[in-house]
Design a protein around this motif. Structure first.
Motif, PDB file in Angstrom:
ATOM      1  N   GLN A  83      35.668  40.758  22.679  1.00 18.67           N
ATOM      2  CA  GLN A  83      35.614  42.153  23.081  1.00 18.67           C
ATOM      3  C   GLN A  83      34.934  42.261  24.448  1.00 18.67           C
ATOM      4  N   ILE A  84      35.533  43.031  25.356  1.00 17.13           N
ATOM      5  CA  ILE A  84      34.999  43.231  26.696  1.00 17.13           C
ATOM      6  C   ILE A  84      34.709  44.711  26.889  1.00 17.13           C
ATOM      7  N   ASN A  85      33.501  45.041  27.367  1.00 18.65           N
ATOM      8  CA  ASN A  85      33.171  46.424  27.724  1.00 18.65           C
ATOM      9  C   ASN A  85      33.601  46.658  29.168  1.00 18.65           C
ATOM     10  N   LEU A  86      34.690  47.387  29.355  1.00 22.34           N
ATOM     11  CA  LEU A  86      35.245  47.584  30.684  1.00 22.34           C
ATOM     12  C   LEU A  86      34.317  48.384  31.588  1.00 22.34           C
ATOM     13  N   LEU A  87      33.431  49.178  31.026  1.00 21.17           N
ATOM     14  CA  LEU A  87      32.526  49.979  31.854  1.00 21.17           C
ATOM     15  C   LEU A  87      31.462  49.133  32.541  1.00 21.17           C
ATOM     16  N   GLU A  88      31.300  47.889  32.112  1.00 25.03           N
ATOM     17  CA  GLU A  88      30.340  47.006  32.777  1.00 25.03           C
ATOM     18  C   GLU A  88      30.942  46.342  34.010  1.00 25.03           C
ATOM     19  N   LEU A  89      32.235  46.543  34.223  1.00 28.48           N
ATOM     20  CA  LEU A  89      32.931  45.900  35.334  1.00 28.48           C
ATOM     21  C   LEU A  89      33.227  46.940  36.398  1.00 28.48           C
ATOM     22  N   GLN A  90      32.322  47.072  37.356  1.00 36.21           N
ATOM     23  CA  GLN A  90      32.432  48.087  38.385  1.00 36.21           C
ATOM     24  C   GLN A  90      32.579  47.442  39.757  1.00 36.21           C
ATOM     25  N   GLN A  91      33.181  48.201  40.691  1.00 37.11           N
ATOM     26  CA  GLN A  91      33.255  47.816  42.100  1.00 37.11           C
ATOM     27  C   GLN A  91      33.813  46.412  42.303  1.00 37.11           C
ATOM     28  N   GLY A  92      34.820  46.046  41.498  1.00 38.62           N
ATOM     29  CA  GLY A  92      35.467  44.756  41.681  1.00 38.62           C
ATOM     30  C   GLY A  92      34.825  43.599  40.954  1.00 38.62           C
ATOM     31  N   ASP A  93      33.779  43.855  40.129  1.00 41.34           N
ATOM     32  CA  ASP A  93      33.176  42.779  39.341  1.00 41.34           C
ATOM     33  C   ASP A  93      34.184  42.257  38.316  1.00 41.34           C
ATOM     34  N   THR A  94      34.015  40.998  37.911  1.00 49.10           N
ATOM     35  CA  THR A  94      34.919  40.397  36.935  1.00 49.10           C
ATOM     36  C   THR A  94      34.137  39.780  35.796  1.00 49.10           C
ATOM     37  N   ALA A  95      34.838  39.598  34.680  1.00 52.40           N
ATOM     38  CA  ALA A  95      34.279  38.899  33.528  1.00 52.40           C
ATOM     39  C   ALA A  95      35.207  37.750  33.180  1.00 52.40           C
ATOM     40  N   LEU A  96      34.657  36.578  32.967  1.00 57.05           N
ATOM     41  CA  LEU A  96      35.460  35.407  32.634  1.00 57.05           C
ATOM     42  C   LEU A  96      35.959  35.510  31.204  1.00 57.05           C
ATOM     43  N   LEU A  97      37.282  35.474  31.054  1.00 54.40           N
ATOM     44  CA  LEU A  97      37.866  35.514  29.718  1.00 54.40           C
ATOM     45  C   LEU A  97      38.022  34.133  29.115  1.00 54.40           C
ATOM     46  N   GLY A  98      38.191  33.118  29.937  1.00 55.71           N
ATOM     47  CA  GLY A  98      38.350  31.773  29.410  1.00 55.71           C
ATOM     48  C   GLY A  98      38.998  30.845  30.415  1.00 55.71           C
ATOM     49  N   LEU A  99      39.128  29.586  30.039  1.00 55.08           N
ATOM     50  CA  LEU A  99      39.740  28.554  30.869  1.00 55.08           C
ATOM     51  C   LEU A  99      41.016  28.060  30.209  1.00 55.08           C
ATOM     52  N   GLY A 100      41.993  27.665  31.023  1.00 57.64           N
ATOM     53  CA  GLY A 100      43.232  27.141  30.485  1.00 57.64           C
ATOM     54  C   GLY A 100      43.980  26.348  31.528  1.00 57.64           C
ATOM     55  N   GLU A 101      45.033  25.699  31.129  1.00 60.60           N
ATOM     56  CA  GLU A 101      45.871  24.941  32.042  1.00 60.60           C
ATOM     57  C   GLU A 101      47.321  25.385  31.883  1.00 60.60           C
ATOM     58  N   ILE A 102      47.998  25.590  33.032  1.00 58.08           N
ATOM     59  CA  ILE A 102      49.393  26.007  33.023  1.00 58.08           C
ATOM     60  C   ILE A 102      50.155  25.202  34.062  1.00 58.08           C
ATOM     61  N   PRO A 103      51.484  25.114  33.947  1.00 58.22           N
ATOM     62  CA  PRO A 103      52.270  24.387  34.950  1.00 58.22           C
ATOM     63  C   PRO A 103      52.216  25.084  36.302  1.00 58.22           C
ATOM     64  N   ALA A 104      52.246  24.303  37.373  1.00 64.92           N
ATOM     65  CA  ALA A 104      52.355  24.872  38.716  1.00 64.92           C
ATOM     66  C   ALA A 104      53.699  25.580  38.824  1.00 64.92           C
ATOM     67  N   ASN A 105      53.674  26.841  39.317  1.00 61.61           N
ATOM     68  CA  ASN A 105      54.911  27.613  39.378  1.00 61.61           C
ATOM     69  C   ASN A 105      54.642  28.934  40.089  1.00 61.61           C
ATOM     70  N   GLN A 106      55.711  29.721  40.261  1.00 57.18           N
ATOM     71  CA  GLN A 106      55.613  31.097  40.731  1.00 57.18           C
ATOM     72  C   GLN A 106      55.732  31.999  39.498  1.00 57.18           C
ATOM     73  N   TYR A 107      54.658  32.720  39.171  1.00 58.34           N
ATOM     74  CA  TYR A 107      54.649  33.528  37.955  1.00 58.34           C
ATOM     75  C   TYR A 107      54.891  34.997  38.297  1.00 58.34           C
ATOM     76  N   ARG A 108      55.848  35.594  37.598  1.00 56.65           N
ATOM     77  CA  ARG A 108      56.286  36.960  37.875  1.00 56.65           C
ATOM     78  C   ARG A 108      55.964  37.938  36.747  1.00 56.65           C
ATOM     79  N   ALA A 109      55.334  37.491  35.700  1.00 56.77           N
ATOM     80  CA  ALA A 109      54.967  38.380  34.602  1.00 56.77           C
ATOM     81  C   ALA A 109      53.654  37.912  33.982  1.00 56.77           C
ATOM     82  N   VAL A 110      52.829  38.857  33.581  1.00 55.14           N
ATOM     83  CA  VAL A 110      51.547  38.581  32.937  1.00 55.14           C
ATOM     84  C   VAL A 110      51.443  39.470  31.705  1.00 55.14           C
TER      85      VAL A 110
END
Length: 372
Positions: A83-110
């Motif tokens: 669970q992430i509290n979005l109100l804690e992320l102000q003025q461009g701050d980010t929260a790390l959701l996790g780490l992963g590995e994906i193939p090198a590519n051009q991605y057009r959808a998230v």
């Protein structure tokens, strides 16, 4: 380990679909990926927290513009189940959701998979708000991807920016509840820049003003990013792709200040553009409501919509109408209303004036080719 960061920001429409498992990927080289979460500030000062439960984040090399985006070959980046509290992320701050590995590519959808049953909004008095999530508890949210996100062999940072204020509509149905209408977009952090500055008025810093970055064109304007000024009037519109934006500033409805608009604010890759804004006292506004195009030999109604200095709609103010192009248009005033008739193919202009306020509506007249 290189990283791919995903943050949430709302600007364009996206689809909501049912949850499906990802297809397996066999014998494909993987690239390390990191996921971050950010948001545009939530405008409701009565809200304590906006907690969104993120199950997973996935990407696809194919655009999600088909009838069922869940049938795409999705590649899971991370499954935070948190669970992430979005109100804690102000003025461009980010929260790390996790780490992963994906193939090198051009991605057009998230795609994000959210769990509404594990998400909530709480008011400052501690009570939990009613939220209409609009779908079963587990749902897929598809981000607007303006430009394909390149993930090279070395990895990348993807930011998904979530606009809280535009995603949770309060009391739309008069039931005191929030309606969830997600507005998010995804960009490659390395390809973006920021706009930041201070909004001030005659008495100093302006708190709580909404700042928006607009893009598109005359027939398709839309908001890329929104922000809210803090106690010292500072704002930041983060993770914008290079280009020229219209930046608008709207003070709170209780303010005695007017809005501001600048149509030429440039963003460069890897840089922060400083754009300070000074608001003047609001003296009222007049806007002509009506169609800006007509077919020949038709009649439309216009209305002069007047807002007084107290930000109230004024239906009693006297209005004077003027037709600047009588060869193209006919005009019949009736108080704050007027009837306009298209007489000839071309462009005509109608002006409405009330005291020191005025507005001009340009009307283009075209031939009616629909036939009998």
């Amino acid at each position: 380990m290189s990283r791919l960061s995903l943050a949430l920001l709302a600007v364009a429409t996206m689809s909501v679909a049912c949850y499906e498992d990802d297809a397996s990927l066999a014998n494909v080289p993987m690239r390390p990926t990191k996921v971050l979460l950010t948001d545009a500030p939530f405008p409701f000062d009565t809200v304590q927290s906006v907690n969104v439960y993120v199950i997973s984040v996935a990407v696809s090399a194919l655009p999600d513009t088909g009838p069922d985006p869940n049938t795409l070959p999705w590649v899971t980046v991370t499954e935070p189940h948190r669970q992430i509290n979005l109100l804690e992320l102000q003025q461009g701050d980010t929260a790390l959701l996790g780490l992963g590995e994906i193939p090198a590519n051009q991605y057009r959808a998230v795609r994000l998979i959210l769990d509404g049953d594990s998400s909530n909004i709480r008011f400052k008095n501690g009570t939990q708000a009613v939220v209409h999530w609009g779908s079963p508890a587990r749902q897929a949210i598809h981000a607007f991807v303006e430009a394909a996100v390149a993930v090279p062999d070395s990895g990348a940072d993807i930011v998904i920016d979530f606009d809280v204020g535009r995603s949770f509509h309060y009391d739309d149905l008069g039931d005191g509840a929030f309606n969830f209408v997600p507005w998010i977009r995804a960009v490659n952090r390395a390809e973006t820049g920021d706009i930041a500055g201070v909004v001030s008025g005659p008495s100093g810093a302006v708190k709580g003003a909404t700042v928006s970055a607009w893009g598109g064109g005359p027939s398709n304007w839309y908001i890329y990013s929104t922000g809210v000024t803090d106690a010292v009037g500072h704002y930041r519109l983060a993770y914008l792709l290079p280009g020229t934006y219209i930046v608008g500033v709207d003070p709170t409805s209780s303010s005695n200040l007017g809005a501001a608009l600048d149509s030429n604010v440039a963003v460069n890759k890897g840089f922060e553009t400083t754009h300070n804004v000074t608001l003047s006292a609001f003296s009222g506004s007049l806007t002509i409501l009506g169609a800006s195009s007509m077919l020949l030999n038709n009649t439309n109604q216009l209305e002069a919509h007047i807002i007084n200095p107290q930000h109230q709609w004024d239906t009693t103010a006297a209005v004077a109408w003027q037709n600047l192009d009588p060869a193209v248009l006919g005009l019949q005033p009736n108080g704050r209303f007027a009837s306009v008739t298209s007489k000839a193919i071309g462009t005509g202009r109608v002006v409405a004036t009330s005291g020191s306020l005025h507005d001009t509506l340009v009307i283009r007249v075209a031939a009616d080719t629909s036939g009998p």
